[in-house]
Design a protein around this motif. Structure first.
Motif, PDB file in Angstrom:
ATOM      1  N   ILE A 284      -8.317   4.409   7.716  1.00 17.34           N
ATOM      2  CA  ILE A 284      -7.016   4.836   7.332  1.00 17.34           C
ATOM      3  C   ILE A 284      -5.721   3.915   7.781  1.00 17.34           C
ATOM      4  O   ILE A 284      -5.847   3.845   9.226  1.00 17.34           O
ATOM      5  N   LEU A 285      -5.055   3.065   7.167  1.00 20.40           N
ATOM      6  CA  LEU A 285      -4.265   2.106   7.887  1.00 20.40           C
ATOM      7  C   LEU A 285      -2.896   2.670   7.713  1.00 20.40           C
ATOM      8  O   LEU A 285      -2.259   2.619   6.700  1.00 20.40           O
ATOM      9  N   MET A 286      -2.276   2.615   8.837  1.00 21.09           N
ATOM     10  CA  MET A 286      -0.792   3.076   8.888  1.00 21.09           C
ATOM     11  C   MET A 286       0.114   2.256   9.564  1.00 21.09           C
ATOM     12  O   MET A 286      -0.403   1.504  10.487  1.00 21.09           O
ATOM     13  N   GLY A 287       1.303   2.061   8.829  1.00 23.82           N
ATOM     14  CA  GLY A 287       2.406   1.025   9.243  1.00 23.82           C
ATOM     15  C   GLY A 287       3.247   1.404  10.619  1.00 23.82           C
ATOM     16  O   GLY A 287       3.224   2.634  11.033  1.00 23.82           O
ATOM     17  N   ASN A 288       4.099   0.586  11.145  1.00 21.02           N
ATOM     18  CA  ASN A 288       4.862   0.689  12.114  1.00 21.02           C
ATOM     19  C   ASN A 288       5.797   1.778  11.707  1.00 21.02           C
ATOM     20  O   ASN A 288       6.420   1.900  10.518  1.00 21.02           O
TER      21      ASN A 288
ATOM     22  N   THR B  74      -0.082  10.358   9.532  1.00 22.12           N
ATOM     23  CA  THR B  74      -1.587  10.094   9.733  1.00 22.12           C
ATOM     24  C   THR B  74      -2.484  11.201   9.621  1.00 22.12           C
ATOM     25  O   THR B  74      -3.594  11.258   9.032  1.00 22.12           O
ATOM     26  N   ALA B  75      -1.795  12.455  10.104  1.00 21.95           N
ATOM     27  CA  ALA B  75      -2.803  13.557  10.053  1.00 21.95           C
ATOM     28  C   ALA B  75      -3.068  13.828   8.635  1.00 21.95           C
ATOM     29  O   ALA B  75      -4.190  14.266   8.310  1.00 21.95           O
ATOM     30  N   VAL B  76      -2.218  13.775   7.722  1.00 15.99           N
ATOM     31  CA  VAL B  76      -2.246  14.231   6.268  1.00 15.99           C
ATOM     32  C   VAL B  76      -3.298  13.491   5.727  1.00 15.99           C
ATOM     33  O   VAL B  76      -4.155  13.804   4.948  1.00 15.99           O
ATOM     34  N   MET B  77      -3.242  12.100   5.673  1.00 13.81           N
ATOM     35  CA  MET B  77      -4.236  11.246   5.436  1.00 13.81           C
ATOM     36  C   MET B  77      -5.670  11.345   5.858  1.00 13.81           C
ATOM     37  O   MET B  77      -6.586  11.267   5.297  1.00 13.81           O
ATOM     38  N   LEU B  78      -5.649  11.438   7.230  1.00  9.48           N
ATOM     39  CA  LEU B  78      -6.943  11.623   7.902  1.00  9.48           C
ATOM     40  C   LEU B  78      -7.739  12.855   7.369  1.00  9.48           C
ATOM     41  O   LEU B  78      -8.994  12.916   7.146  1.00  9.48           O
TER      42      LEU B  78
ATOM     43  N   GLU C 112     -18.149   7.910   8.224  1.00 14.79           N
ATOM     44  CA  GLU C 112     -17.088   7.815   9.101  1.00 14.79           C
ATOM     45  C   GLU C 112     -15.812   7.544   8.903  1.00 14.79           C
ATOM     46  O   GLU C 112     -15.645   6.716   7.833  1.00 14.79           O
ATOM     47  N   THR C 113     -14.688   7.832   9.520  1.00  9.83           N
ATOM     48  CA  THR C 113     -13.364   7.545   9.652  1.00  9.83           C
ATOM     49  C   THR C 113     -12.903   6.924  10.761  1.00  9.83           C
ATOM     50  O   THR C 113     -12.928   7.643  11.796  1.00  9.83           O
ATOM     51  N   TRP C 114     -12.239   5.708  10.546  1.00 10.38           N
ATOM     52  CA  TRP C 114     -11.493   5.345  11.750  1.00 10.38           C
ATOM     53  C   TRP C 114      -9.825   5.279  11.148  1.00 10.38           C
ATOM     54  O   TRP C 114      -9.464   5.248   9.873  1.00 10.38           O
ATOM     55  N   VAL C 115      -8.999   5.256  12.293  1.00  7.13           N
ATOM     56  CA  VAL C 115      -7.689   4.952  12.049  1.00  7.13           C
ATOM     57  C   VAL C 115      -7.220   3.790  12.595  1.00  7.13           C
ATOM     58  O   VAL C 115      -7.628   3.385  13.659  1.00  7.13           O
TER      59      VAL C 115
ATOM     60  N   VAL D   9     -15.913  -1.700   5.048  1.00 12.55           N
ATOM     61  CA  VAL D   9     -15.305  -0.697   4.870  1.00 12.55           C
ATOM     62  C   VAL D   9     -14.310  -0.526   3.951  1.00 12.55           C
ATOM     63  O   VAL D   9     -14.048  -1.435   3.457  1.00 12.55           O
ATOM     64  N   SER D  10     -13.911   0.668   3.565  1.00 16.25           N
ATOM     65  CA  SER D  10     -12.594   0.566   2.663  1.00 16.25           C
ATOM     66  C   SER D  10     -11.420   1.192   3.387  1.00 16.25           C
ATOM     67  O   SER D  10     -11.489   2.106   4.154  1.00 16.25           O
ATOM     68  N   VAL D  11     -10.371   0.233   3.287  1.00 12.38           N
ATOM     69  CA  VAL D  11      -9.390   0.295   3.857  1.00 12.38           C
ATOM     70  C   VAL D  11      -8.192   0.981   2.933  1.00 12.38           C
ATOM     71  O   VAL D  11      -7.739   0.390   2.062  1.00 12.38           O
ATOM     72  N   VAL D  12      -7.661   2.297   3.337  1.00 13.85           N
ATOM     73  CA  VAL D  12      -6.581   2.798   2.607  1.00 13.85           C
ATOM     74  C   VAL D  12      -5.317   3.021   3.437  1.00 13.85           C
ATOM     75  O   VAL D  12      -5.289   3.420   4.369  1.00 13.85           O
ATOM     76  N   ALA D  13      -4.445   2.263   2.757  1.00 11.60           N
ATOM     77  CA  ALA D  13      -3.153   2.294   3.459  1.00 11.60           C
ATOM     78  C   ALA D  13      -1.978   2.963   2.811  1.00 11.60           C
ATOM     79  O   ALA D  13      -2.233   3.216   1.707  1.00 11.60           O
ATOM     80  N   THR D  14      -1.215   3.530   3.545  1.00  9.37           N
ATOM     81  CA  THR D  14       0.168   4.115   3.116  1.00  9.37           C
ATOM     82  C   THR D  14       1.107   3.010   3.035  1.00  9.37           C
ATOM     83  O   THR D  14       1.175   2.329   4.035  1.00  9.37           O
ATOM     84  N   HIS D  15       1.891   3.170   1.846  1.00 12.99           N
ATOM     85  CA  HIS D  15       2.874   1.809   1.670  1.00 12.99           C
ATOM     86  C   HIS D  15       3.948   2.567   0.483  1.00 12.99           C
ATOM     87  O   HIS D  15       3.606   3.307  -0.249  1.00 12.99           O
TER      88      HIS D  15
END
Length: 285
Positions: A229-233, A267-271, A131-134, A204-210
């Motif tokens: 997939i964790l994305m910032g403001n 987000t689409a690229v990461m997902l 499973e993948t969550w955003v 879960v494994s949290v992968v964030a862009t930073h």
């Protein structure tokens, strides 16, 4: 209880013709453009026959169906009206002037549905392998949120977690941008602290862009655990308190003069990259 909620039960099962913008039920529906009203009533507006049909097929509760006179007699509209009445909802046949006023469009959709909101509780989310969550930190733009919900649906991911103060997924603008995926994608909300507490027990494994991300997003192992997939403001990115709790800080390599991507695009690229890894693994088994 407000007027919108009080009036509903008195008209259950009725089909009513409305031509006046001053009609109190129309005023209540138009008030759903306000987040405060949506929260007070627990309802929201969705435009278009396809969206209404999708929502009913997925078991969402419809409170009111509004259709323009021009749509009267069309088989699908009649079927949706019958389902609304059967479920105890109100059906309004209105003039084009009225439906334009409701949707704030000069060329409005001919059908509008008012539905109960549906939220997923964070504590009820137990991601399984594959499973993948955003998760979105303080997403502000309705178009971004709607596009991300639509992308989550298209990628076959499991849902969206809104972290912190976020734009409303049930606003008219967001629902429009989802193109109906709001009815298919579970959405939860949490404070940053609640999200981090959930992460610790969710496996879960949290992968964030930073901006400080040192790992190419394509080289990350997305297969060991369920992925978030964790994305910032949009403006300020991911705060340190969330970034330091991520299992990987990723970067999306870019060339040219642009130094960043739109949130929905990133987000689409990461997902899709995460889903590619996971689906490739399942195909090799």
């Amino acid at each position: 209880m407000n007027e919108f909620q009080e009036r509903g039960p008195r008209r259950v099962g009725q089909v009513k013709e409305v031509t006046s913008l001053a009609n109190p039920v129309i005023k209540d529906i138009k008030a759903l453009t306000s987040k405060k009203t949506r929260e007070e009533t627990g309802t929201f507006m969705a435009e278009g026959l396809k969206l209404v049909i999708d929502a009913l097929e997925l078991g969402w509760t419809i409170r009111t169906l509004v259709y323009a006179k021009a749509a009267k007699g069309k088989p699908l509209v009649e079927q949706v009206a019958a389902k609304t009445v059967a479920s105890g909802g109100l059906v309004l046949e209105v003039s084009e002037k009225v439906i334009s006023s409701i949707t704030r469009r000069d060329n409005p959709q001919m059908v509008v549905g008012i539905f109960d909101q549906r939220w997923t509780t964070l504590r009820d989310i137990h991601p399984k392998p594959g499973e993948t969550w955003v998760a979105l930190d303080r997403v502000r733009d309705p178009g971004n949120l709607g596009t991300i919900i639509r992308t989550v649906d298209a990628a076959g991911a499991s849902g969206v977690i809104l972290v912190g103060e976020a734009t409303d997924p049930f606003s008219l603008e967001t629902v429009r941008a989802t193109m109906g995926s709001v009815f298919a994608v579970p959405v939860a909300k949490a404070t940053a602290e609640e999200f981090l507490a959930w992460k610790k027990g969710a496996g879960v494994s949290v992968v964030a862009t930073h901006l400080a991300g040192a790992v190419d997003y394509r080289t990350i192992d997305y297969k060991k655990k369920p992925v978030v997939i964790l994305m910032g403001n949009e403006q300020s990115g991911l705060p340190d308190m969330l970034a330091k709790e991520a299992d990987a800080l990723a970067r999306i390599p870019q060339s040219g003069r642009a130094d960043s991507l739109n949130l929905a695009v990133a987000t689409a690229v990461m997902l899709f990259e995460a889903r590619r890894h996971i689906l490739t693994l399942s195909e090799t088994r």
